[in-house]
Design a protein around this motif. Structure first.
Motif, PDB file in Angstrom:
ATOM      1  N   ILE A 259       0.870  -1.174   0.000  1.00  0.00           N
ATOM      2  CA  ILE A 259       0.000   0.000   0.000  1.00  0.00           C
ATOM      3  C   ILE A 259       0.900   1.215   0.000  1.00  0.00           C
ATOM      4  O   ILE A 259       1.774   1.352   0.861  1.00  0.00           O
ATOM      5  N   GLY A 260       0.715   2.073  -0.984  1.00  0.00           N
ATOM      6  CA  GLY A 260       1.560   3.254  -1.077  1.00  0.00           C
ATOM      7  C   GLY A 260       0.867   4.369  -1.816  1.00  0.00           C
ATOM      8  O   GLY A 260      -0.247   4.222  -2.302  1.00  0.00           O
ATOM      9  N   MET A 261       1.557   5.469  -1.904  1.00  0.00           N
ATOM     10  CA  MET A 261       1.005   6.676  -2.508  1.00  0.00           C
ATOM     11  C   MET A 261       1.989   7.153  -3.571  1.00  0.00           C
ATOM     12  O   MET A 261       3.200   7.134  -3.351  1.00  0.00           O
TER      13      MET A 261
ATOM     14  N   LEU B  77      -5.861   8.513   3.233  1.00  0.00           N
ATOM     15  CA  LEU B  77      -6.346   7.236   2.748  1.00  0.00           C
ATOM     16  C   LEU B  77      -5.279   6.147   2.882  1.00  0.00           C
ATOM     17  O   LEU B  77      -5.568   5.014   3.287  1.00  0.00           O
ATOM     18  N   GLU B  78      -4.033   6.482   2.579  1.00  0.00           N
ATOM     19  CA  GLU B  78      -2.942   5.523   2.730  1.00  0.00           C
ATOM     20  C   GLU B  78      -2.819   5.083   4.186  1.00  0.00           C
ATOM     21  O   GLU B  78      -2.704   3.891   4.480  1.00  0.00           O
ATOM     22  N   ARG B  79      -2.857   6.029   5.113  1.00  0.00           N
ATOM     23  CA  ARG B  79      -2.780   5.693   6.536  1.00  0.00           C
ATOM     24  C   ARG B  79      -3.926   4.774   6.939  1.00  0.00           C
ATOM     25  O   ARG B  79      -3.741   3.819   7.684  1.00  0.00           O
ATOM     26  N   TYR B  80      -5.141   5.067   6.435  1.00  0.00           N
ATOM     27  CA  TYR B  80      -6.296   4.227   6.745  1.00  0.00           C
ATOM     28  C   TYR B  80      -6.101   2.805   6.225  1.00  0.00           C
ATOM     29  O   TYR B  80      -6.332   1.831   6.943  1.00  0.00           O
ATOM     30  N   PHE B  81      -5.669   2.654   4.978  1.00  0.00           N
ATOM     31  CA  PHE B  81      -5.495   1.324   4.405  1.00  0.00           C
ATOM     32  C   PHE B  81      -4.410   0.518   5.107  1.00  0.00           C
ATOM     33  O   PHE B  81      -4.364  -0.699   4.990  1.00  0.00           O
ATOM     34  N   LYS B  82      -3.555   1.180   5.853  1.00  0.00           N
ATOM     35  CA  LYS B  82      -2.505   0.483   6.594  1.00  0.00           C
ATOM     36  C   LYS B  82      -2.940   0.095   8.006  1.00  0.00           C
ATOM     37  O   LYS B  82      -2.167  -0.502   8.742  1.00  0.00           O
ATOM     38  N   THR B  83      -4.194   0.391   8.369  1.00  0.00           N
ATOM     39  CA  THR B  83      -4.740  -0.009   9.666  1.00  0.00           C
ATOM     40  C   THR B  83      -5.459  -1.345   9.515  1.00  0.00           C
ATOM     41  O   THR B  83      -5.732  -1.802   8.397  1.00  0.00           O
ATOM     42  N   GLY B  84      -5.816  -1.944  10.620  1.00  0.00           N
ATOM     43  CA  GLY B  84      -6.552  -3.208  10.584  1.00  0.00           C
ATOM     44  C   GLY B  84      -7.876  -3.095   9.860  1.00  0.00           C
ATOM     45  O   GLY B  84      -8.208  -3.925   9.009  1.00  0.00           O
ATOM     46  N   SER B  85      -8.644  -2.069  10.173  1.00  0.00           N
ATOM     47  CA  SER B  85      -9.943  -1.917   9.506  1.00  0.00           C
ATOM     48  C   SER B  85      -9.766  -1.545   8.038  1.00  0.00           C
ATOM     49  O   SER B  85     -10.563  -1.953   7.189  1.00  0.00           O
ATOM     50  N   GLY B  86      -8.710  -0.817   7.713  1.00  0.00           N
ATOM     51  CA  GLY B  86      -8.429  -0.486   6.326  1.00  0.00           C
ATOM     52  C   GLY B  86      -8.043  -1.718   5.521  1.00  0.00           C
ATOM     53  O   GLY B  86      -8.468  -1.894   4.379  1.00  0.00           O
ATOM     54  N   HIS B  87      -7.252  -2.606   6.133  1.00  0.00           N
ATOM     55  CA  HIS B  87      -6.900  -3.874   5.478  1.00  0.00           C
ATOM     56  C   HIS B  87      -8.164  -4.694   5.219  1.00  0.00           C
ATOM     57  O   HIS B  87      -8.332  -5.262   4.141  1.00  0.00           O
ATOM     58  N   ALA B  88      -9.032  -4.769   6.227  1.00  0.00           N
ATOM     59  CA  ALA B  88     -10.270  -5.552   6.088  1.00  0.00           C
ATOM     60  C   ALA B  88     -11.145  -4.974   4.988  1.00  0.00           C
ATOM     61  O   ALA B  88     -11.693  -5.708   4.158  1.00  0.00           O
ATOM     62  N   PHE B  89     -11.281  -3.649   4.940  1.00  0.00           N
ATOM     63  CA  PHE B  89     -12.076  -3.002   3.900  1.00  0.00           C
ATOM     64  C   PHE B  89     -11.513  -3.319   2.521  1.00  0.00           C
ATOM     65  O   PHE B  89     -12.250  -3.691   1.603  1.00  0.00           O
ATOM     66  N   ALA B  90     -10.218  -3.170   2.366  1.00  0.00           N
ATOM     67  CA  ALA B  90      -9.579  -3.405   1.067  1.00  0.00           C
ATOM     68  C   ALA B  90      -9.725  -4.863   0.632  1.00  0.00           C
ATOM     69  O   ALA B  90     -10.031  -5.138  -0.524  1.00  0.00           O
ATOM     70  N   ARG B  91      -9.525  -5.789   1.565  1.00  0.00           N
ATOM     71  CA  ARG B  91      -9.693  -7.200   1.209  1.00  0.00           C
ATOM     72  C   ARG B  91     -11.119  -7.491   0.745  1.00  0.00           C
ATOM     73  O   ARG B  91     -11.319  -8.245  -0.197  1.00  0.00           O
ATOM     74  N   LYS B  92     -12.081  -6.886   1.400  1.00  0.00           N
ATOM     75  CA  LYS B  92     -13.476  -7.154   1.067  1.00  0.00           C
ATOM     76  C   LYS B  92     -13.927  -6.441  -0.203  1.00  0.00           C
ATOM     77  O   LYS B  92     -14.677  -7.004  -1.001  1.00  0.00           O
ATOM     78  N   HIS B  93     -13.466  -5.206  -0.417  1.00  0.00           N
ATOM     79  CA  HIS B  93     -14.021  -4.382  -1.494  1.00  0.00           C
ATOM     80  C   HIS B  93     -13.082  -4.115  -2.671  1.00  0.00           C
ATOM     81  O   HIS B  93     -13.550  -3.785  -3.754  1.00  0.00           O
TER      82      HIS B  93
END
Length: 68
Positions: free
Chosen positions: A5-7, A49-65
């Motif tokens: 995950i990067g920018m 957004l990058e910081r969010y995707f690097k959190t647990g809930s961000g990982h879960a969101f990305a995996r699902k969506h």
């Protein structure tokens, strides 16, 4: 597989760089492919957004969506 995950302002250039081994971390896990990318209007939005995707809930969101 690993997830990176990067920018960046240039997705193609960043992908090329990682696949050529320019990054210490990413070199070990080549080849990289783009599963998804999100375009936003500002660098501040991208950082947030990058910081969010690097959190647990961000990982879960990305995996699902994004890369399910």
């Amino acid at each position: 597989g690993k997830t990176y995950i990067g920018m960046t302002e240039n997705v193609d250039e960043r992908l090329r760089s990682h696949n050529e081994g320019d990054g210490v971390y990413t070199r070990k896990y080549r080849p990289w492919v783009v599963a998804a990318f999100v375009a936003v209007k500002s660098k501040q939005q991208a950082r947030t957004l990058e910081r969010y995707f690097k959190t647990g809930s961000g990982h879960a969101f990305a995996r699902k969506h994004l890369w399910s």
